[in-house]
Motif scaffolding. Structure first.
Motif, PDB file in Angstrom:
ATOM      1  N   CYS A   1      -8.537  -3.675  10.427  1.00 42.55           N
ATOM      2  CA  CYS A   1      -7.769  -2.165  10.779  1.00 42.55           C
ATOM      3  C   CYS A   1      -7.131  -1.573   9.898  1.00 42.55           C
ATOM      4  O   CYS A   1      -6.497  -1.940   8.772  1.00 42.55           O
ATOM      5  N   ARG A   2      -7.140  -0.467  10.270  1.00 40.55           N
ATOM      6  CA  ARG A   2      -6.502   0.607   9.241  1.00 40.55           C
ATOM      7  C   ARG A   2      -4.827   0.407   9.375  1.00 40.55           C
ATOM      8  O   ARG A   2      -4.525   0.037  10.527  1.00 40.55           O
ATOM      9  N   SER A   3      -3.998   1.146   8.613  1.00 44.01           N
ATOM     10  CA  SER A   3      -2.442   0.811   8.913  1.00 44.01           C
ATOM     11  C   SER A   3      -1.991   2.195   9.286  1.00 44.01           C
ATOM     12  O   SER A   3      -2.332   3.119   8.730  1.00 44.01           O
ATOM     13  N   SER A   4      -1.177   1.928  10.355  1.00 37.53           N
ATOM     14  CA  SER A   4      -0.310   3.334  10.728  1.00 37.53           C
ATOM     15  C   SER A   4       0.672   3.713   9.952  1.00 37.53           C
ATOM     16  O   SER A   4       1.410   4.888   9.945  1.00 37.53           O
ATOM     17  N   ASP A   5       1.267   2.454   9.351  1.00 40.75           N
ATOM     18  CA  ASP A   5       2.341   2.677   8.476  1.00 40.75           C
ATOM     19  C   ASP A   5       2.109   3.225   7.378  1.00 40.75           C
ATOM     20  O   ASP A   5       0.856   2.809   6.756  1.00 40.75           O
ATOM     21  N   THR A   6       2.936   3.882   6.549  1.00 38.52           N
ATOM     22  CA  THR A   6       2.780   4.142   5.300  1.00 38.52           C
ATOM     23  C   THR A   6       2.976   2.814   4.319  1.00 38.52           C
ATOM     24  O   THR A   6       3.901   2.096   4.653  1.00 38.52           O
ATOM     25  N   LEU A   7       2.078   2.877   3.468  1.00 41.75           N
ATOM     26  CA  LEU A   7       2.223   1.550   2.807  1.00 41.75           C
ATOM     27  C   LEU A   7       2.647   1.624   1.000  1.00 41.75           C
ATOM     28  O   LEU A   7       2.494   2.515   0.578  1.00 41.75           O
ATOM     29  N   LYS A   8       3.682   0.837   0.917  1.00 38.87           N
ATOM     30  CA  LYS A   8       4.191   0.850  -0.573  1.00 38.87           C
ATOM     31  C   LYS A   8       3.910  -0.493  -1.098  1.00 38.87           C
ATOM     32  O   LYS A   8       3.722  -1.626  -0.869  1.00 38.87           O
ATOM     33  N   GLN A   9       3.563  -0.374  -2.544  1.00 39.38           N
ATOM     34  CA  GLN A   9       3.421  -1.302  -3.456  1.00 39.38           C
ATOM     35  C   GLN A   9       4.668  -1.556  -3.975  1.00 39.38           C
ATOM     36  O   GLN A   9       5.358  -0.915  -4.539  1.00 39.38           O
ATOM     37  N   ALA A  10       5.034  -2.967  -3.965  1.00 38.52           N
ATOM     38  CA  ALA A  10       6.527  -3.422  -4.419  1.00 38.52           C
ATOM     39  C   ALA A  10       6.410  -4.340  -5.786  1.00 38.52           C
ATOM     40  O   ALA A  10       5.389  -4.766  -5.943  1.00 38.52           O
ATOM     41  N   SER A  11       7.511  -4.195  -6.507  1.00 39.92           N
ATOM     42  CA  SER A  11       7.507  -4.840  -7.666  1.00 39.92           C
ATOM     43  C   SER A  11       7.703  -6.327  -7.147  1.00 39.92           C
ATOM     44  O   SER A  11       8.191  -6.634  -6.128  1.00 39.92           O
ATOM     45  N   PRO A  12       7.274  -7.422  -8.063  1.00 37.86           N
ATOM     46  CA  PRO A  12       7.373  -8.548  -7.802  1.00 37.86           C
ATOM     47  C   PRO A  12       8.592  -9.731  -7.777  1.00 37.86           C
ATOM     48  O   PRO A  12       8.843 -10.475  -7.806  1.00 37.86           O
ATOM     49  N   ASP A  13       9.841  -8.856  -7.636  1.00 36.73           N
ATOM     50  CA  ASP A  13      11.223  -9.407  -7.650  1.00 36.73           C
ATOM     51  C   ASP A  13      11.706  -9.966  -6.342  1.00 36.73           C
ATOM     52  O   ASP A  13      11.239  -9.628  -5.374  1.00 36.73           O
ATOM     53  N   ASN A  14      12.661 -10.511  -6.588  1.00 38.30           N
ATOM     54  CA  ASN A  14      13.499 -11.063  -5.130  1.00 38.30           C
ATOM     55  C   ASN A  14      14.117 -10.349  -4.489  1.00 38.30           C
ATOM     56  O   ASN A  14      13.805  -9.916  -3.141  1.00 38.30           O
ATOM     57  N   SER A  15      14.644  -9.016  -5.042  1.00 36.54           N
ATOM     58  CA  SER A  15      15.028  -7.738  -4.172  1.00 36.54           C
ATOM     59  C   SER A  15      14.142  -6.801  -4.725  1.00 36.54           C
ATOM     60  O   SER A  15      14.369  -5.654  -5.778  1.00 36.54           O
ATOM     61  N   PRO A  16      12.881  -6.528  -4.016  1.00 41.96           N
ATOM     62  CA  PRO A  16      11.719  -5.779  -4.597  1.00 41.96           C
ATOM     63  C   PRO A  16      11.990  -4.201  -4.597  1.00 41.96           C
ATOM     64  O   PRO A  16      12.825  -3.818  -3.452  1.00 41.96           O
ATOM     65  N   THR A  17      11.683  -3.377  -5.481  1.00 39.88           N
ATOM     66  CA  THR A  17      11.723  -2.227  -5.288  1.00 39.88           C
ATOM     67  C   THR A  17      10.288  -1.530  -5.204  1.00 39.88           C
ATOM     68  O   THR A  17       9.464  -2.138  -5.581  1.00 39.88           O
ATOM     69  N   ILE A  18      10.220  -0.381  -4.913  1.00 39.73           N
ATOM     70  CA  ILE A  18       8.788   0.536  -4.625  1.00 39.73           C
ATOM     71  C   ILE A  18       8.229   0.896  -5.995  1.00 39.73           C
ATOM     72  O   ILE A  18       8.872   1.347  -6.826  1.00 39.73           O
ATOM     73  N   VAL A  19       7.052   0.371  -6.366  1.00 40.52           N
ATOM     74  CA  VAL A  19       6.176   0.636  -7.375  1.00 40.52           C
ATOM     75  C   VAL A  19       5.386   2.054  -7.264  1.00 40.52           C
ATOM     76  O   VAL A  19       5.432   2.897  -7.931  1.00 40.52           O
ATOM     77  N   GLU A  20       4.719   2.103  -5.982  1.00 35.87           N
ATOM     78  CA  GLU A  20       4.285   3.308  -5.656  1.00 35.87           C
ATOM     79  C   GLU A  20       3.883   3.021  -4.370  1.00 35.87           C
ATOM     80  O   GLU A  20       3.705   2.243  -3.698  1.00 35.87           O
ATOM     81  N   THR A  21       3.502   4.393  -3.791  1.00 35.69           N
ATOM     82  CA  THR A  21       2.783   4.428  -2.352  1.00 35.69           C
ATOM     83  C   THR A  21       1.429   4.588  -2.432  1.00 35.69           C
ATOM     84  O   THR A  21       0.749   5.255  -3.211  1.00 35.69           O
ATOM     85  N   LEU A  22       0.716   3.499  -1.533  1.00 34.76           N
ATOM     86  CA  LEU A  22      -0.645   3.358  -1.558  1.00 34.76           C
ATOM     87  C   LEU A  22      -1.390   4.288  -0.598  1.00 34.76           C
ATOM     88  O   LEU A  22      -0.719   4.910   0.261  1.00 34.76           O
ATOM     89  N   ASP A  23      -2.368   4.716  -0.947  1.00 29.51           N
ATOM     90  CA  ASP A  23      -3.531   5.759  -0.011  1.00 29.51           C
ATOM     91  C   ASP A  23      -3.699   4.874   1.159  1.00 29.51           C
ATOM     92  O   ASP A  23      -4.581   4.031   0.838  1.00 29.51           O
ATOM     93  N   ARG A  24      -3.223   5.341   2.108  1.00 30.29           N
ATOM     94  CA  ARG A  24      -3.279   4.795   3.490  1.00 30.29           C
ATOM     95  C   ARG A  24      -4.740   4.748   3.891  1.00 30.29           C
ATOM     96  O   ARG A  24      -5.520   3.919   4.440  1.00 30.29           O
TER      97      ARG A  24
END
Ligand code: CTP
Ligand code: MG
Length: 228
Positions: A132-155
Motif C-alpha cells: 500500500c501507498r502511505s497517505s501520511d507524510t513519512l519521516k525517517q527518525a534517528s535510532p535514539d530512545n527519544s527520536p528526532t527527525i533525520v529527514e522526510t521521505l519521498d512518499r
C-alpha cells in the motif's frame, strides 16, 4: 499454486495469554479468516499452515480438518517457519509453481485483492507482493530512545508491505535459505528475494488488509470483516 500460512508466532505485542492468531473475531479465530481467504481461490492446491511445536489450539479448529489444508511445524522466526513450509512443499511442487505466503494474523484479505495479485503476476518470472501507498507524510527518525527527525521521505516511492507475497517456489526457497545461512534479518519473503538480487513487483492492495498486532486492532478488524 500453493499457499503457506506462518502461524507459529506468540503474538507478544497483543499482551494476552493465547497466541493472537487464535483470538476470535466475529465468532471465528483470526487464522480461520486468513486461511479461508486463500481457500476461496480455486487455483490454490493446498494451504500449508506452520504452527509452533507446542501449539495447543490448531488441531481443534474446524478449519484444520478441511480439504486442501495441511499442517507442519514452524520455527523460531517467521522466516524459519516459512522455510520449513517450503521444504515440505518442495516434495509436491515444481520449482516453477507459485507459492502465496500469507500471515495467519491478516484476516481481512478480500477475494478480489487476491485475484488481482494472482492475475497481475501470472506471467512474471519472479513474483511480487501486495503493498500500500502511505497517505501520511513519512519521516525517517534517528535510532535514539527519544527520536528526532533525520529527514522526510519521498512518499511516492515508499510502500507498506503486506501479504500475500507470491513467488516462484524454487527461487523463494533458495533465497530464504541463503538469507538464513547468512544471518540476514528478513522480516518478509520479499526481503530475502531482494537480497538475492531478484526484482520484486509491487501490486497495489488495499489498506483494509491489516495485520492484527495490538489489542487496538481487534475492533477495527471485526468492523472490516463484517463489511468485506
Ligand atoms: N510467525 C511464525 N513463526 C514465528 C514468528 C511469527 O510463523 N516464529 C508468524 C505469526 O504467527 C504471524 C506472522 O508470522 O502470523 C507475522 O508475524 P507477527 O505479526 O510479528 O506475529 P507474532 O510474531 O506472533 O507477533 P509479535 O511479533 O507481536 O510477537
Ligand atoms: Mg513477530
Amino acid at each position: 499454486m500453493w499457499a503457506i500460512v506462518p502461524a507459529a508466532g506468540k503474538g507478544s505485542r497483543m499482551q494476552q495469554s493465547e497466541p493472537k492468531q487464535y483470538t476470535l473475531l466475529n465468532h471465528k479465530p483470526i487464522i480461520e479468516h486468513s486461511v479461508s481467504a486463500l481457500l476461496a481461490n480455486r487455483l490454490v492446491e493446498q494451504v500449508l499452515v506452520c504452527v509452533a511445536p507446542d501449539d495447543q489450539y490448531w488441531e481443534d479448529l474446524t478449519v484444520a480438518g478441511m480439504p486442501r489444508i495441511e499442517q507442519t511445524v514452524g520455527g523460531e522466526t517467521r522466516a524459519q517457519s516459512v522455510l520449513n513450509g517450503l521444504n515440505k512443499l518442495s516434495k509436491l511442487a515444481d520449482n516453477n509453481d507459485w507459492v502465496l505466503v500469507h500471515d495467519a494474523a491478516r484476516p481481512c484479505l478480500r477475494a478480489s485483492t487476491l485475484d488481482k495479485l494472482v492475475s497481475e503476476l501470472a506471467e512474471d518470472t519472479v513474483g511480487g507482493i501486495l503493498a500500500c501507498r502511505s497517505s501520511d507524510t513519512l519521516k525517517q527518525a534517528s535510532p535514539d530512545n527519544s527520536p528526532t527527525i533525520v529527514e522526510t521521505l519521498d512518499r511516492d516511492v515508499v510502500w507498506r508491505a503486506q501479504t500475500p507475497q507470491m513467488f516462484r517456489i524454487g527461487l523463494l526457497r533458495t533465497a530464504l535459505s541463503d538469507a538464513l545461512n547468512n544471518n540476514l534479518n528478513v522480516t518478509d519473503e520479499a526481503s530475502a528475494m531482494e537480497s538475492a538480487g531478484h526484482s520484486v513487483r509491487l501490486i497495489e492492495g488495499d489498506a483494509d488488509n491489516i495485520k492484527v498486532t495490538t489489542q487496538g486492532d481487534l475492533a477495527l478488524a471485526e468492523f472490516l470483516l463484517s463489511n468485506l
